[in-house]
Design a protein around this motif. Structure first.
Motif, PDB file in Angstrom:
ATOM      1  N   ARG A 122       1.009  -1.345   0.081  1.00 13.13           N
ATOM      2  CA  ARG A 122      -0.322   0.280   0.266  1.00 13.13           C
ATOM      3  C   ARG A 122       0.789   1.006   0.397  1.00 13.13           C
ATOM      4  O   ARG A 122       0.107   2.197  -0.806  1.00 13.13           O
ATOM      5  CB  ARG A 122      -0.517  -0.147   1.372  1.00 13.13           C
ATOM      6  CG  ARG A 122      -1.929   0.903   0.542  1.00 13.13           C
ATOM      7  CD  ARG A 122      -3.115   0.612   2.134  1.00 13.13           C
ATOM      8  NE  ARG A 122      -2.661   0.711   3.838  1.00 13.13           N
ATOM      9  CZ  ARG A 122      -2.775  -0.426   3.777  1.00 13.13           C
ATOM     10  NH1 ARG A 122      -3.309  -1.292   3.507  1.00 13.13           N
ATOM     11  NH2 ARG A 122      -2.186  -0.060   4.996  1.00 13.13           N
ATOM     12  N   ILE A 123       1.727   1.251   0.357  1.00  7.26           N
ATOM     13  CA  ILE A 123       2.678   2.509   0.897  1.00  7.26           C
ATOM     14  C   ILE A 123       3.452   2.536  -0.479  1.00  7.26           C
ATOM     15  O   ILE A 123       3.436   3.253  -0.845  1.00  7.26           O
ATOM     16  CB  ILE A 123       3.460   2.200   2.041  1.00  7.26           C
ATOM     17  CG1 ILE A 123       3.166   1.683   2.987  1.00  7.26           C
ATOM     18  CG2 ILE A 123       5.148   2.914   1.689  1.00  7.26           C
ATOM     19  CD1 ILE A 123       4.404   2.311   4.270  1.00  7.26           C
ATOM     20  N   LEU A 127       3.211   5.379  -2.762  1.00  2.69           N
ATOM     21  CA  LEU A 127       4.776   6.842  -3.038  1.00  2.69           C
ATOM     22  C   LEU A 127       4.438   6.682  -4.782  1.00  2.69           C
ATOM     23  O   LEU A 127       5.307   7.802  -5.418  1.00  2.69           O
ATOM     24  CB  LEU A 127       6.083   5.490  -2.336  1.00  2.69           C
ATOM     25  CG  LEU A 127       6.546   6.543  -1.560  1.00  2.69           C
ATOM     26  CD1 LEU A 127       6.766   5.563  -0.446  1.00  2.69           C
ATOM     27  CD2 LEU A 127       6.321   7.637  -0.296  1.00  2.69           C
ATOM     28  N   ALA A 128       4.239   5.411  -5.402  1.00  5.63           N
ATOM     29  CA  ALA A 128       4.659   5.526  -6.829  1.00  5.63           C
ATOM     30  C   ALA A 128       3.191   6.461  -7.063  1.00  5.63           C
ATOM     31  O   ALA A 128       3.844   7.005  -8.535  1.00  5.63           O
ATOM     32  CB  ALA A 128       4.106   4.086  -6.970  1.00  5.63           C
ATOM     33  N   ALA A 129       2.297   7.319  -6.507  1.00  7.36           N
ATOM     34  CA  ALA A 129       1.444   8.034  -7.505  1.00  7.36           C
ATOM     35  C   ALA A 129       1.732  10.131  -6.974  1.00  7.36           C
ATOM     36  O   ALA A 129       0.886  10.597  -7.574  1.00  7.36           O
ATOM     37  CB  ALA A 129       0.207   7.434  -7.036  1.00  7.36           C
ATOM     38  N   VAL A 130       2.468   9.677  -6.282  1.00  7.32           N
ATOM     39  CA  VAL A 130       3.041  10.934  -5.822  1.00  7.32           C
ATOM     40  C   VAL A 130       4.070  11.654  -7.028  1.00  7.32           C
ATOM     41  O   VAL A 130       4.633  10.464  -7.737  1.00  7.32           O
ATOM     42  CB  VAL A 130       3.918  10.783  -4.472  1.00  7.32           C
ATOM     43  CG1 VAL A 130       4.957  12.430  -4.368  1.00  7.32           C
ATOM     44  CG2 VAL A 130       3.654  10.716  -3.304  1.00  7.32           C
ATOM     45  N   LYS A 131       3.011  12.677  -7.043  1.00 11.16           N
ATOM     46  CA  LYS A 131       4.081  13.921  -8.198  1.00 11.16           C
ATOM     47  C   LYS A 131       4.148  15.383  -7.413  1.00 11.16           C
ATOM     48  O   LYS A 131       3.913  15.453  -6.379  1.00 11.16           O
ATOM     49  CB  LYS A 131       2.766  14.174  -9.217  1.00 11.16           C
ATOM     50  CG  LYS A 131       1.713  13.397  -9.645  1.00 11.16           C
ATOM     51  CD  LYS A 131       3.038  12.611 -10.798  1.00 11.16           C
ATOM     52  CE  LYS A 131       2.489  11.497 -11.419  1.00 11.16           C
ATOM     53  NZ  LYS A 131       2.831  10.005 -11.925  1.00 11.16           N
TER      54      LYS A 131
END
Length: 133
Positions: A122-123, A127-131
């Motif tokens: 989930r983390i 984190l992968a979705a952070v822009k």
């Protein structure tokens, strides 16, 4: 070919990496996960060099091999030290003092491992979705 390299923390606090699914025995050891990985990579090179020196072609199980590292829980928690154990435990829905025990090598049930792995994934997705701007 991809092969699994298992990382485990021993009772004395050192780390060992080994390959359970190939015939060639490759082992790495160290006081930290990073040291064990470096020793493991050295062992891979040494095994390949030994085959070359003896004029033996590389065994099929070592041709173009890459490794997927899998951790036991204490090794994972030790390697990713930037994870705050208290906050991570709360995020995973686990008692923080219990999580610290897991880091020290205390037995972990499959149910708890599943909860922890789900939290890690989930983390990762978050984190992968952070822009960043």
């Amino acid at each position: 070919m991809k092969s699994t390299a298992l990382i485990e923390m021993g009772k004395n606090g050192t780390f060992t990496i080994f390959t359970p699914d190939i015939e060639s025995t490759i082992i790495g050891e160290g006081a930290t996960v990073a040291e064990a990985k470096a020793d493991f990579e050295k062992s891979v090179r040494e095994v390949m060099e030994t085959y070359q020196e003896e004029g033996i072609r590389d065994p099929d199980d070592l041709k173009n091999i890459t490794f997927v590292f899998k951790y036991d829980l204490p090794s994972f928690l030790s390697y990713y030290k930037y994870l705050n154990m208290t906050q991570f435990a709360k995020y995973a829905g686990i008692n923080p003092s219990l999580m610290r025990q897991y880091k020290q090598g205390q037995y972990v049930s499959e149910k708890q491992v599943s909860k922890i792995q789900a939290a890690v994934h989930r983390i990762g997705r978050e984190l992968a979705a952070v822009k960043l701007l």
